[in-house]
Design a protein around this motif. Structure first.
Motif, mmCIF file in Angstrom:
data_model
loop_
_atom_site.group_PDB
_atom_site.id
_atom_site.type_symbol
_atom_site.label_atom_id
_atom_site.label_comp_id
_atom_site.label_asym_id
_atom_site.label_seq_id
_atom_site.Cartn_x
_atom_site.Cartn_y
_atom_site.Cartn_z
ATOM 1 N N GLY A 172 14.587 -0.305 2.749
ATOM 2 C CA GLY A 172 14.641 1.082 3.182
ATOM 3 C C GLY A 172 15.083 2.013 2.062
ATOM 4 N N GLU A 173 15.077 1.513 0.834
ATOM 5 C CA GLU A 173 15.525 2.290 -0.324
ATOM 6 C C GLU A 173 14.526 3.399 -0.648
ATOM 7 N N LYS A 174 15.041 4.582 -0.972
ATOM 8 C CA LYS A 174 14.200 5.708 -1.334
ATOM 9 C C LYS A 174 14.246 5.921 -2.845
ATOM 10 N N THR A 175 13.101 5.997 -3.470
ATOM 11 C CA THR A 175 13.036 6.218 -4.918
ATOM 12 C C THR A 175 11.997 7.287 -5.228
ATOM 13 N N LYS A 176 12.255 8.048 -6.307
ATOM 14 C CA LYS A 176 11.277 9.024 -6.791
ATOM 15 C C LYS A 176 10.539 8.405 -7.962
ATOM 16 N N ARG A 177 9.223 8.527 -7.951
ATOM 17 C CA ARG A 177 8.429 7.875 -8.989
ATOM 18 C C ARG A 177 7.297 8.786 -9.442
ATOM 19 N N ASP A 178 6.986 8.716 -10.729
ATOM 20 C CA ASP A 178 5.764 9.326 -11.257
ATOM 21 C C ASP A 178 4.727 8.223 -11.325
ATOM 22 N N ILE A 179 3.573 8.467 -10.732
ATOM 23 C CA ILE A 179 2.551 7.423 -10.660
ATOM 24 C C ILE A 179 1.183 7.954 -11.095
ATOM 25 N N GLU A 180 0.324 7.022 -11.517
ATOM 26 C CA GLU A 180 -1.051 7.334 -11.875
ATOM 27 C C GLU A 180 -1.946 6.673 -10.827
ATOM 28 N N PRO A 181 -2.520 7.457 -9.894
ATOM 29 C CA PRO A 181 -3.347 6.858 -8.830
ATOM 30 C C PRO A 181 -4.555 6.127 -9.402
ATOM 31 N N PHE A 182 -4.769 4.900 -8.931
ATOM 32 C CA PHE A 182 -5.836 4.057 -9.464
ATOM 33 C C PHE A 182 -6.916 3.754 -8.426
ATOM 34 N N ALA A 183 -6.502 3.341 -7.215
ATOM 35 C CA ALA A 183 -7.485 2.972 -6.191
ATOM 36 C C ALA A 183 -6.836 3.014 -4.816
ATOM 37 N N LEU A 184 -7.677 3.027 -3.779
ATOM 38 C CA LEU A 184 -7.195 3.029 -2.401
ATOM 39 C C LEU A 184 -7.591 1.732 -1.719
ATOM 40 N N TYR A 185 -6.722 1.250 -0.835
ATOM 41 C CA TYR A 185 -6.933 -0.045 -0.187
ATOM 42 C C TYR A 185 -6.582 0.086 1.293
ATOM 43 N N TYR A 186 -7.475 -0.387 2.159
ATOM 44 C CA TYR A 186 -7.225 -0.345 3.600
ATOM 45 C C TYR A 186 -6.684 -1.706 4.022
ATOM 46 N N THR A 187 -5.462 -1.750 4.482
ATOM 47 C CA THR A 187 -4.764 -3.011 4.699
ATOM 48 C C THR A 187 -5.107 -3.663 6.037
ATOM 49 N N LEU A 188 -4.649 -4.905 6.173
ATOM 50 C CA LEU A 188 -4.850 -5.641 7.421
ATOM 51 C C LEU A 188 -4.113 -4.990 8.584
ATOM 52 N N GLN A 189 -3.114 -4.179 8.279
ATOM 53 C CA GLN A 189 -2.336 -3.483 9.313
ATOM 54 C C GLN A 189 -2.995 -2.161 9.722
ATOM 55 N N GLU A 190 -4.251 -1.961 9.280
ATOM 56 C CA GLU A 190 -5.009 -0.759 9.597
ATOM 57 C C GLU A 190 -4.321 0.503 9.088
ATOM 58 N N HIS A 225 -7.825 4.373 -16.292
ATOM 59 C CA HIS A 225 -7.438 2.981 -16.463
ATOM 60 C C HIS A 225 -8.630 2.104 -16.859
ATOM 61 N N GLN A 226 -8.385 1.168 -17.734
ATOM 62 C CA GLN A 226 -9.420 0.211 -18.141
ATOM 63 C C GLN A 226 -9.580 -0.887 -17.097
ATOM 64 N N LEU A 227 -8.519 -1.121 -16.330
ATOM 65 C CA LEU A 227 -8.552 -2.125 -15.267
ATOM 66 C C LEU A 227 -9.583 -1.738 -14.212
ATOM 67 N N THR A 228 -10.299 -2.723 -13.660
ATOM 68 C CA THR A 228 -11.223 -2.460 -12.557
ATOM 69 C C THR A 228 -10.578 -2.874 -11.242
ATOM 70 N N LEU A 229 -11.001 -2.250 -10.165
ATOM 71 C CA LEU A 229 -10.449 -2.596 -8.853
ATOM 72 C C LEU A 229 -10.757 -4.042 -8.504
ATOM 73 N N ALA A 230 -11.958 -4.507 -8.834
ATOM 74 C CA ALA A 230 -12.355 -5.885 -8.527
ATOM 75 C C ALA A 230 -11.425 -6.889 -9.217
ATOM 76 N N SER A 231 -11.096 -6.649 -10.496
ATOM 77 C CA SER A 231 -10.228 -7.582 -11.227
ATOM 78 C C SER A 231 -8.799 -7.531 -10.693
ATOM 79 N N TYR A 232 -8.349 -6.332 -10.295
ATOM 80 C CA TYR A 232 -7.000 -6.212 -9.722
ATOM 81 C C TYR A 232 -6.896 -7.012 -8.427
ATOM 82 N N LEU A 233 -7.874 -6.829 -7.541
ATOM 83 C CA LEU A 233 -7.846 -7.528 -6.253
ATOM 84 C C LEU A 233 -7.989 -9.038 -6.438
ATOM 85 N N LYS A 234 -8.814 -9.448 -7.393
ATOM 86 C CA LYS A 234 -8.990 -10.871 -7.664
ATOM 87 C C LYS A 234 -7.689 -11.500 -8.139
ATOM 88 N N ASP A 235 -6.989 -10.783 -9.016
ATOM 89 C CA ASP A 235 -5.702 -11.276 -9.522
ATOM 90 C C ASP A 235 -4.696 -11.407 -8.381
#
Length: 245
Positions: A172-190, A225-235
Motif C-alpha cells: 500500500g506504499e505510495k511513491t512518486k515516479r517519473d516514467i516513460e510510457p512504453f506499452a499497454l497491457y490488458y490483464t487477466l483481472q480485466e 525505446h529500442q525494446l519491442t513489446l513482443a520481446s518484453y512479454l516473451k521475457d
C-alpha cells in the motif's frame, strides 16, 4: 475475354482502388509491396493503381525507399460501412461500455456516434436491434476503476514523460515516479496496466491504472525505446506464468 469478365475485372479494380485509399488514409506511410501482398496483385499493378488515383486528383506523395502517403490535411469522404462491419463495431461497443477505464468508454462512445451517423437507415435499425440483444457479463467484482487511459495513450504515442503517484498492491506504499510510457497491457483481472520505464527503479515496470492515484504529463520528450513489446512479454513469460505475475 468476354464482356462479363471485363466488367468483373473493372469492378474488382474499382474496389481495390477504394481499398487502397482507405489504407492510405489509415497509415502514415505504406509500401507498394505491402499493398500488393494485401490485395493479391503484383507490385506493377499497384504502381498503375497509384497512377490512376493521382490522375483522379488524389494528392499522393512518394518517399523514395519508404512508400506512399497522403498529403497532410487531405481527407477522403466517409466510407460506407457494410452490415457485417457495423455489427462488429456494435458488438465491440457492448464490451467497451463495461471497461474499467472511463476515459476509454467516453472516447469510444463519441467515436461510435460518428460512425452511426454515416450508416444507412436500414443498417441503423439493424444495429440498434443488435445492440439491444447483446449482453456482457458484469466486470470482476470489486475491480478498481481508472480515468487515465486516454491521457496515457497520448503520452505513449507522443513520447512524453509522465509523473505518477502510485500505490503498490502489497504494502500500500505510495511513491512518486517519473516514467516513460512504453506499452499497454490488458490483464487477466480485466484491468489496464501500463508498461513503462521507471526512473525511480531504473528498469521497466508494470503499473496498474487503477493504482495510479495521480498522473501528470511533464511535456518532456524521451527517446523511443529500442525494446519491442513482443520481446518484453516473451521475457516475462519465460520468468513467470504470465506477464501478470
Amino acid at each position: 475475354m468476354s464482356y462479363s469478365e471485363m466488367n468483373d475485372n473493372e469492378i474488382k479494380r474499382i474496389s481495390r482502388l477504394t481499398a487502397i485509399l482507405t489504407q492510405l488514409q489509415s497509415k502514415r506511410v505504406i509500401t507498394s509491396t505491402t499493398l500488393a501482398e494485401k490485395f493479391g496483385v503484383s507490385v506493377r499493378t499497384i504502381y498503375r493503381d497509384i497512377k490512376v488515383l493521382e490522375q483522379a486528383g488524389v494528392p499522393i506523395s512518394t518517399a523514395e525507399g519508404k512508400g506512399y502517403s497522403l498529403m497532410e490535411g487531405y481527407r477522403i469522404p466517409p466510407v460506407m460501412f457494410t452490415e457485417n462491419e457495423a455489427n462488429a463495431l456494435i458488438t465491440v461497443e457492448q464490451v467497451i461500455l463495461k471497461n474499467s477505464d472511463s476515459s476509454l468508454v467516453m472516447a469510444y462512445r463519441d467515436a461510435i456516434s460518428k460512425i452511426k451517423a454515416v450508416l444507412l437507415y436500414a443498417t441503423k435499425d439493424k444495429v440498434e436491434l443488435l445492440a439491444n440483444r447483446i449482453a456482457v457479463s458484469p466486470a470482476t467484482p470489486n475491480m478498481g476503476s481508472s480515468n487515465s487511459l486516454t491521457l496515457i495513450q497520448n503520452a505513449l504515442t507522443a513520447f512524453k514523460m509522465l509523473n505518477i503517484t502510485y500505490q503498490s498492491e502489497h504494502k500500500g506504499e505510495k511513491t512518486k515516479r517519473d516514467i516513460e510510457p512504453f506499452a499497454l497491457y490488458y490483464t487477466l483481472q480485466e484491468s489496464w496496466a501500463l508498461i513503462a520505464y521507471c526512473h525511480l527503479r531504473k528498469d521497466y515496470r508494470m503499473f496498474r491504472l487503477d493504482r495510479i492515484l495521480k498522473v501528470t504529463s511533464l511535456e518532456l520528450d524521451f527517446t523511443p525505446h529500442q525494446l519491442t513489446l513482443a520481446s518484453y512479454l516473451k521475457d516475462k513469460e519465460n520468468k513467470f506464468m504470465t506477464p501478470d505475475t
